[in-house]
Design a protein around this motif. Structure first.
Motif, mmCIF file in Angstrom:
data_model
loop_
_atom_site.group_PDB
_atom_site.id
_atom_site.type_symbol
_atom_site.label_atom_id
_atom_site.label_comp_id
_atom_site.label_asym_id
_atom_site.label_seq_id
_atom_site.Cartn_x
_atom_site.Cartn_y
_atom_site.Cartn_z
ATOM 1 N N GLU A 108 -26.263 -1.159 6.426
ATOM 2 C CA GLU A 108 -25.431 0.087 4.992
ATOM 3 C C GLU A 108 -26.060 -1.823 4.133
ATOM 4 N N VAL A 109 -27.556 -1.074 2.680
ATOM 5 C CA VAL A 109 -27.975 -2.170 2.009
ATOM 6 C C VAL A 109 -27.581 -2.170 0.841
ATOM 7 N N ALA A 110 -27.614 -3.540 0.524
ATOM 8 C CA ALA A 110 -27.519 -3.280 -1.551
ATOM 9 C C ALA A 110 -28.338 -4.127 -2.005
ATOM 10 N N PHE A 111 -29.330 -3.989 -2.349
ATOM 11 C CA PHE A 111 -30.324 -4.295 -3.668
ATOM 12 C C PHE A 111 -29.353 -5.120 -4.912
ATOM 13 N N VAL A 112 -29.302 -6.599 -4.659
ATOM 14 C CA VAL A 112 -29.018 -6.870 -6.494
ATOM 15 C C VAL A 112 -29.964 -7.193 -7.258
ATOM 16 N N THR A 113 -30.233 -7.129 -8.087
ATOM 17 C CA THR A 113 -30.392 -7.358 -8.775
ATOM 18 C C THR A 113 -30.092 -7.898 -10.599
ATOM 19 N N HIS A 114 -30.801 -8.532 -11.419
ATOM 20 C CA HIS A 114 -29.790 -8.752 -12.715
ATOM 21 C C HIS A 114 -30.808 -8.035 -13.775
ATOM 22 N N ASN A 115 -31.223 -6.911 -13.915
ATOM 23 C CA ASN A 115 -31.984 -5.923 -14.381
ATOM 24 C C ASN A 115 -31.992 -4.901 -13.753
ATOM 25 N N ALA A 116 -31.252 -4.015 -13.634
ATOM 26 C CA ALA A 116 -31.535 -2.487 -13.049
ATOM 27 C C ALA A 116 -32.993 -1.590 -13.932
ATOM 28 N N LYS A 159 -20.050 -6.386 -3.838
ATOM 29 C CA LYS A 159 -20.374 -5.742 -2.451
ATOM 30 C C LYS A 159 -20.141 -6.745 -1.277
ATOM 31 N N ALA A 160 -20.090 -7.930 -1.667
ATOM 32 C CA ALA A 160 -19.396 -8.177 -0.802
ATOM 33 C C ALA A 160 -18.358 -8.413 -0.394
ATOM 34 N N ASP A 161 -17.419 -7.870 -0.928
ATOM 35 C CA ASP A 161 -16.575 -7.353 -0.571
ATOM 36 C C ASP A 161 -16.297 -6.002 0.715
ATOM 37 N N THR A 162 -17.118 -5.194 -0.123
ATOM 38 C CA THR A 162 -17.631 -3.855 0.836
ATOM 39 C C THR A 162 -18.480 -3.293 1.985
ATOM 40 N N LEU A 163 -19.677 -4.651 2.232
ATOM 41 C CA LEU A 163 -19.990 -4.754 3.345
ATOM 42 C C LEU A 163 -19.934 -5.489 4.368
ATOM 43 N N SER A 164 -19.944 -5.186 5.543
ATOM 44 C CA SER A 164 -19.402 -5.164 6.921
ATOM 45 C C SER A 164 -20.878 -6.032 7.981
ATOM 46 N N LYS A 165 -20.097 -6.712 9.045
ATOM 47 C CA LYS A 165 -20.961 -7.702 9.329
ATOM 48 C C LYS A 165 -21.952 -6.772 10.137
ATOM 49 N N GLY A 166 -23.694 -6.870 10.422
ATOM 50 C CA GLY A 166 -24.322 -6.485 10.633
ATOM 51 C C GLY A 166 -25.858 -5.728 9.101
ATOM 52 N N ASP A 167 -24.603 -5.825 7.703
ATOM 53 C CA ASP A 167 -25.370 -5.200 6.538
ATOM 54 C C ASP A 167 -26.483 -5.988 5.735
ATOM 55 N N VAL A 168 -27.335 -5.679 4.921
ATOM 56 C CA VAL A 168 -27.570 -6.129 4.692
ATOM 57 C C VAL A 168 -27.807 -6.540 2.853
ATOM 58 N N MET A 169 -27.475 -7.785 2.532
ATOM 59 C CA MET A 169 -28.151 -7.217 0.535
ATOM 60 C C MET A 169 -29.321 -8.737 0.454
ATOM 61 N N ALA A 170 -29.739 -7.873 -0.545
ATOM 62 C CA ALA A 170 -31.273 -8.641 -1.411
ATOM 63 C C ALA A 170 -30.774 -8.729 -2.370
#
Length: 417
Positions: A108-116, A159-170
């Motif tokens: 699972e990946v979360a690309f998080v931005t300050h202005n979507a 997103k940090a609460d819902t992501l799991s080990k081995g997932d990705v946040m950018a």
């Protein structure tokens, strides 16, 4: 679907990735991001600095934050070459890597931005989706509507609460303190975290190793050098085209205090300050509303008609400057206009002669490379590292190809299976 989509909130945009081309286009259309899919560069920041340098490298060259290649000299008294330190940090999935029978699990990946809703992110979204389809991953591109740092941090915590080990946040990073807690939370859970598009100088190697256990790679442009490139290019164009032999420069920004835009403007001012025949005015906040930008640039020009160079740290400044050139019927011998971004208004301006040049930064790589780095670390054990996307200059000589490439991204999205 992502494990925890942050939808149903008008202040947040969430685009599900790793999906079919039709679903991606439908989602982008719903937030007004389809129709002008030509942005290839945008708001970003690499550890900007005024006088200090930052050690970063590309695959083949060692580069400092000032934009100068490292010295290759040797012998007594020679300066040490710059280098990028890449610690051999085991990934959180180290015990699961099996080179004889690679499992390549879905992540699972979360690309998080300050202005979507910034249109310049469109090519990055296309390549995010491309990468997720290729790796068999899913996720979302998510962030607030408009520039909203505090809301972004809230989204990161969720997103940090819902992501799991081995997932990705950018994630983009706009200051040194606000992002520490959500990034630590994600790292402590075994999530691979990268920075993309925007970072800050305070997050240097030692700080990140101390805070997170490894340096979070940055995928994006070096913006202080890019600002220098903008200033150098503007001066060269002025010497070539303007009838005047002295220059009055109006620098502009759309988001005062944004670390990328500040770094770019610092670089612009630094480059132009090298010349005695240049006066650089105070930075003008044109806002991110193009209509407002046009009005503010017009008002400034009327109060100071000696202005003959207008520069932007994003697309708002050159768009407004180009409109001024058109409205006042100014020629290239009377006004130089330049800045950043490959949005359609800027490319149109270069083609019709109202804008002189623009700077790009390879946004497609900013969408694809974070996932490539995470895959190679989580599934193949290769440590993540910075990937500098460089500085492109587009003017009348190559705008045709720039437009062809930019307009190709809707076709890429349509091609994705």
């Amino acid at each position: 679907m992502p494990k925890d989509s942050i939808g149903g909130d008008d202040s947040v945009v969430s685009i599900e990735l790793g999906v079919s081309r039709r679903k991606l286009m439908k989602q982008m259309a719903s937030v007004g991001m389809v129709g002008g899919l030509t942005g290839l560069a945008g708001c970003s920041s690499l550890r900007e600095s005024d006088s200090e340098t930052e050690d970063v490298t590309t695959d083949s060259n060692s580069v400092t934050e000032s934009g100068n290649a490292s010295s290759q000299s040797s012998g007594s008294g020679a300066a040490l070459p710059d280098f990028q330190r890449v610690p051999l940090t085991p990934p959180p999935t180290a015990d699961e890597i099996d080179f004889a029978n690679p499992p390549d699990p879905e992540r699972e990946v979360a690309f998080v931005t300050h202005n979507a809703t910034n249109q310049v992110f469109q090519p990055a979204i296309a390549m995010m989706n491309d990468a997720m389809n290729r790796f068999g991953w899913t996720g979302e591109f998510v962030g607030p509507t408009g520039n909203n740092q505090s809301r972004q941090v809230e989204i990161m915590n969720t997103k940090a609460d819902t992501l799991s080990k081995g997932d990705v946040m950018a994630t983009t990073v706009l200051d040194a303190n606000s992002y520490l807690d959500p990034v630590k939370k994600a790292v402590d859970k075994g999530v691979a975290v990268t920075q993309w598009n925007t970072t800050v100088s305070e997050w240097d190697y030692k700080t990140m190793v101390s805070e997170f256990g490894y340096p979070l790679p940055y995928i994006g442009q070096e913006h202080y050098p890019a600002g220098n490139a903008t200033g150098v290019t503007a001066y060269e164009k002025a010497e070539e085209l303007l009838d005047d032999d002295s220059y009055v420069v109006l620098p502009t920004t759309g988001v005062p205090g944004h670390p990328a835009l500040k770094a770019r403007n610092d670089g612009i001012r630094n480059a132009l300050s090298q010349h005695d025949n240049v006066e650089v005015l105070e930075l003008l906040d044109v806002s991110t509303d193009v209509s407002q930008a046009i009005n503010r640039v017009d008002t400034k020009y009327r109060s100071n008609p000696d202005i003959n160079i207008i520069l932007g740290s994003g697309f708002w400044g050159p768009t407004a400057g180009g409109r001024l050139v058109e409205n006042e019927n100014l020629s290239s011998s009377e006004m130089i206009v330049g800045g950043f971004d490959y949005v359609s208004d800027v490319l149109n301006g270069i083609q019709n002669g109202s804008i002189t040049f623009t700077i790009g930064q390879n946004f497609p790589a900013q969408g694809f490379v974070p996932l490539s780095l995470a895959y190679r670390w989580l599934d193949r054990g290769e440590p993540m590292r910075d990937f500098i996307t460089g500085t492109e200059i587009v003017d009348e000589s190559n705008v045709g190809f720039a437009r062809k490439r930019a307009e190709g991204y809707p076709k890429l999205i349509d091609h994705l299976k």
